[in-house]
Enzyme design. Structure first.
Site, PDB file in Angstrom:
ATOM      1  CD  GLU A 162      30.492   8.592   3.032  1.00 38.18           C
ATOM      2  OE1 GLU A 162      29.603   8.288   3.856  1.00 38.18           O
ATOM      3  OE2 GLU A 162      31.343   7.768   2.634  1.00 38.18           O
ATOM      4  CB  SER A 206      18.729  -0.617  16.522  1.00 40.04           C
ATOM      5  OG  SER A 206      19.538  -0.197  15.458  1.00 40.04           O
ATOM      6  CD  GLN A 220      17.280   7.114  16.021  1.00 38.38           C
ATOM      7  OE1 GLN A 220      18.045   6.152  15.893  1.00 38.38           O
ATOM      8  NE2 GLN A 220      17.676   8.340  15.825  1.00 38.38           N
ATOM      9  CD  GLU A 234      21.688   7.910  16.337  1.00 37.25           C
ATOM     10  OE1 GLU A 234      21.051   8.863  15.835  1.00 37.25           O
ATOM     11  OE2 GLU A 234      21.578   6.742  15.959  1.00 37.25           O
ATOM     12  CB  SER A 267      16.224   5.562   8.942  1.00 36.28           C
ATOM     13  OG  SER A 267      17.322   6.072   9.639  1.00 36.28           O
TER      14      SER A 267
HETATM   15  C1  LIG Z   1      23.561  -0.893  12.295  1.00 37.93           C
HETATM   16  C2  LIG Z   1      22.604   0.223  11.994  1.00 37.93           C
HETATM   17  C3  LIG Z   1      21.637   0.562  12.920  1.00 37.93           C
HETATM   18  C4  LIG Z   1      20.719   1.585  12.630  1.00 37.93           C
HETATM   19  N1  LIG Z   1      19.750   1.866  13.564  1.00 37.93           N
HETATM   20  C5  LIG Z   1      18.817   2.804  13.266  1.00 37.93           C
HETATM   21  C6  LIG Z   1      17.741   3.055  14.182  1.00 37.93           C
HETATM   22  O1  LIG Z   1      17.639   2.436  15.252  1.00 37.93           O
HETATM   23  N2  LIG Z   1      16.819   3.962  13.845  1.00 37.93           N
HETATM   24  C7  LIG Z   1      16.881   4.692  12.690  1.00 37.93           C
HETATM   25  O2  LIG Z   1      16.018   5.528  12.468  1.00 37.93           O
HETATM   26  N3  LIG Z   1      17.882   4.461  11.790  1.00 37.93           N
HETATM   27  C8  LIG Z   1      18.843   3.542  12.056  1.00 37.93           C
HETATM   28  N4  LIG Z   1      19.862   3.289  11.164  1.00 37.93           N
HETATM   29  C9  LIG Z   1      19.819   3.983   9.858  1.00 37.93           C
HETATM   30  C10 LIG Z   1      20.902   5.007   9.614  1.00 37.93           C
HETATM   31  O3  LIG Z   1      20.703   6.177  10.369  1.00 37.93           O
HETATM   32  C11 LIG Z   1      20.901   5.307   8.099  1.00 37.93           C
HETATM   33  O4  LIG Z   1      21.242   4.098   7.433  1.00 37.93           O
HETATM   34  C12 LIG Z   1      21.857   6.386   7.735  1.00 37.93           C
HETATM   35  O5  LIG Z   1      21.420   7.632   8.212  1.00 37.93           O
HETATM   36  C13 LIG Z   1      22.068   6.487   6.193  1.00 37.93           C
HETATM   37  O6  LIG Z   1      20.864   6.554   5.519  1.00 37.93           O
HETATM   38  P1  LIG Z   1      20.583   5.571   4.284  1.00 37.93           P
HETATM   39  O7  LIG Z   1      20.845   4.179   4.712  1.00 37.93           O
HETATM   40  O8  LIG Z   1      19.228   5.910   3.766  1.00 37.93           O
HETATM   41  O9  LIG Z   1      21.670   5.936   3.196  1.00 37.93           O
HETATM   42  P2  LIG Z   1      21.632   7.149   2.159  1.00 37.93           P
HETATM   43  O10 LIG Z   1      21.235   8.378   2.875  1.00 37.93           O
HETATM   44  O11 LIG Z   1      20.816   6.730   0.983  1.00 37.93           O
HETATM   45  O12 LIG Z   1      23.144   7.258   1.738  1.00 37.93           O
HETATM   46  C14 LIG Z   1      23.728   6.481   0.702  1.00 37.93           C
HETATM   47  C15 LIG Z   1      25.157   6.957   0.485  1.00 37.93           C
HETATM   48  O13 LIG Z   1      25.146   8.330   0.020  1.00 37.93           O
HETATM   49  C16 LIG Z   1      25.992   9.153   0.835  1.00 37.93           C
HETATM   50  N5  LIG Z   1      25.432  10.502   0.968  1.00 37.93           N
HETATM   51  C17 LIG Z   1      24.141  10.831   1.229  1.00 37.93           C
HETATM   52  N6  LIG Z   1      24.014  12.176   1.311  1.00 37.93           N
HETATM   53  C18 LIG Z   1      25.252  12.702   1.130  1.00 37.93           C
HETATM   54  C19 LIG Z   1      25.766  14.038   1.102  1.00 37.93           C
HETATM   55  N7  LIG Z   1      24.966  15.094   1.318  1.00 37.93           N
HETATM   56  N8  LIG Z   1      27.094  14.196   0.895  1.00 37.93           N
HETATM   57  C20 LIG Z   1      27.914  13.135   0.693  1.00 37.93           C
HETATM   58  N9  LIG Z   1      27.478  11.841   0.667  1.00 37.93           N
HETATM   59  C21 LIG Z   1      26.166  11.632   0.906  1.00 37.93           C
HETATM   60  C22 LIG Z   1      25.987   8.442   2.194  1.00 37.93           C
HETATM   61  O14 LIG Z   1      27.118   8.792   2.936  1.00 37.93           O
HETATM   62  C23 LIG Z   1      25.979   6.966   1.768  1.00 37.93           C
HETATM   63  O15 LIG Z   1      27.285   6.539   1.473  1.00 37.93           O
HETATM   64  C24 LIG Z   1      20.789   2.274  11.404  1.00 37.93           C
HETATM   65  C25 LIG Z   1      21.776   1.933  10.472  1.00 37.93           C
HETATM   66  C26 LIG Z   1      22.672   0.911  10.753  1.00 37.93           C
HETATM   67  C27 LIG Z   1      23.704   0.550   9.727  1.00 37.93           C
END
Ligand SMILES: Cc1cc2nc3c(=O)[nH]c(=O)nc-3n(C[C@H](O)[C@H](O)[C@H](O)COP(=O)(O)OP(=O)(O)OC[C@H]3O[C@@H](n4cnc5c(N)ncnc54)[C@H](O)[C@@H]3O)c2cc1C
Length: 393
Positions: A363, A147, A112, A230, A115
């Site tokens: 969150e 992933s 996928q 998902e 992100s």
């Molecule tokens: C093990 C694992 C596998 C993954 N696999 C995939 C994959 O296969 N494909 C893919 O595309 N992605 C994948 N992801 C990514 C995942 O979807 C993102 O990490 C996730 O959506 C959070 O985005 P970010 O890491 O950019 O954090 P951010 O969006 O930068 O968030 C940082 C912090 O801010 C908080 N925050 C952000 N917005 C808000 C809001 N509006 N209100 C309150 N709090 C908020 C969040 O909760 C978090 O604590 C994976 C992640 C992990 C950990």
């Protein structure tokens, strides 16, 4: 409509024509798909029979009793849980026929590409560009946390096709060929020491327009199907009683009386009950899916899954004391799937940290439950009507 008896009959016919003991695994899986017994709620000709989803259990029980091979669903979870329902919902007949069979048999693994470094929770802000050139799209950008990209043949990809309209409106959804020379996959090492996910660089990747899913500019709508599925795929898995994280800690509790304390007993009982409630709630959610695609309710399931996994694995580490701090292997591995079985408590504790991030952070899921399930007032969003190109980055 195909009922229980009819499904049993068809399953026995499959087994008679392709005895598992003497049939090649892949041949058996292909025959099962062609007999409509792969996912019975899918349409005929696409691995199903248009039967109620709940009747899949009838087929699975017959096949398991006969020792038939399965398609190793954990290895192909992204394909089964996310790509397939999206292709079914938005794909052309040709796309469904091309992609669904090898996806289900596991011949082709999916990942996928959603992100990005600047677009996780705020996924609609994504900046990977797809520009049309004749019958093709040329894609440039960077994805992250992907992933299984290192083993994937195909990816579901969302990219920006129109920067001049507000962020949710200029996105289009594609199927990306991971063997294209412009796709570069680099491992990202996680807290567990392993690299089950990756960063993916896309440089002049060419995607034929025939690999577009849904209309141009409608990618956000298509992506909602993927994301809702998902959350159910991650948080709503079918588990036996004491399946999942609560299993190993309950086993240790029974087998190692010397580790027990009154306080840990109280906490274990509470978590055991919560795990069972969560398991039964997931069962109810799956029953609702019989009627169609999941909605935002899956967010609640995934929230509970993440919290319980973290609390239970934390309790397990405490129960084991010093032993809980042992870690089996820090070598960077590139696993094809997340597998908690056969691993130590330390692995489960560390890996479950990701459960409240992957598939949407807790969150963000709380926001979804508040707004879309409970109907509470929405968060203020000031960028809804601003063209993506004018957003502050
Ligand atoms: C093990 C694992 C596998 C993954 N696999 C995939 C994959 O296969 N494909 C893919 O595309 N992605 C994948 N992801 C990514 C995942 O979807 C993102 O990490 C996730 O959506 C959070 O985005 P970010 O890491 O950019 O954090 P951010 O969006 O930068 O968030 C940082 C912090 O801010 C908080 N925050 C952000 N917005 C808000 C809001 N509006 N209100 C309150 N709090 C908020 C969040 O909760 C978090 O604590 C994976 C992640 C992990 C950990």
């Amino acid at each position: 409509m195909t009922g229980t008896e009819e499904l049993r009959r068809r399953t026995r016919e499959l087994l008679a024509a392709h005895p598992p003991a003497s049939t090649d695994r892949l041949d058996f899986l292909r025959a099962r798909f062609d007999a409509g017994l792969a996912w019975v709620h899918y349409p005929e000709g696409l691995g199903g029979l248009g039967a109620p989803r709940s009747l899949q259990a009838v087929v699975d029980a017959e096949l398991e009793a006969a020792g038939a091979p399965d398609n190793d669903p954990r290895r192909i979870g992204i394909g089964l849980g996310m790509a397939a329902p999206t292709i079914l919902g938005f794909g052309t007949e040709e796309q469904k026929r091309r992609f669904l069979r090898p996806l289900w048999t596991g011949e082709e693994v999916w990942c996928q590409l959603f992100s990005e470094p600047g677009a996780g929770s705020d996924l609609a802000a994504l900046g990977t560009r797809a520009v049309r050139e004749g019958d093709e799209w040329v894609v440039n950008g960077q994805k992250v946390w992907t992933s299984s990209a290192h083993v994937a043949r195909w990816a579901i990809l969302i990219a920006r096709t129109d920067p001049d309209v507000p962020k949710h409106r200029g996105i289009t959804y594609f199927v990306c060929d991971m063997t294209d020379p412009g796709v570069e996959v680099r491992p990202l090492r996680q807290i567990t020491g392993e690299a089950e996910f990756n960063e993916v660089f896309l440089t002049d990747v060419r995607i034929p327009d025939t690999h577009r899913l849904g209309e141009v500019g409608e990618g956000w709508k298509v992506a909602q199907t993927t994301l809702n599925n998902e959350r159910v795929a991650i948080g709503g898995m079918r588990l036996p009683r004491e399946g999942g994280m609560i299993g190993p800690v309950s086993k240790t509790w029974r087998e190692r009386p010397e580790l027990r304390t009154h306080d840990l007993h109280q906490r274990l009982l509470k978590l055991w009950v919560e795990a069972e409630v969560s398991r039964l709630t997931a069962e109810r959610l799956r029953q609702q899916l019989v009627a169609g695609q999941p909605g935002p309710e899956g967010a609640g399931m995934k929230l509970a899954f993440a919290r319980l996994n973290q609390e239970i694995s934390g309790l397990e580490v405490e129960l084991l004391g010093e032993e809980g701090l042992l870690y089996d292997d820090w070598t960077m591995r590139r696993p094809e799937l997340v597998d908690f079985t056969g691993r130590e408590a330390g692995y489960r504790y560390l890996r479950s940290k990701g459960n409240s991030i992957e598939g949407g952070t807790s969150e963000v899921l709380l926001n979804i439950v508040a707004e879309r399930v409970l109907g509470l007032p929405a968060e203020p969003r000031t960028d809804k009507d601003v063209a993506w190109k004018d957003l502050a980055r």
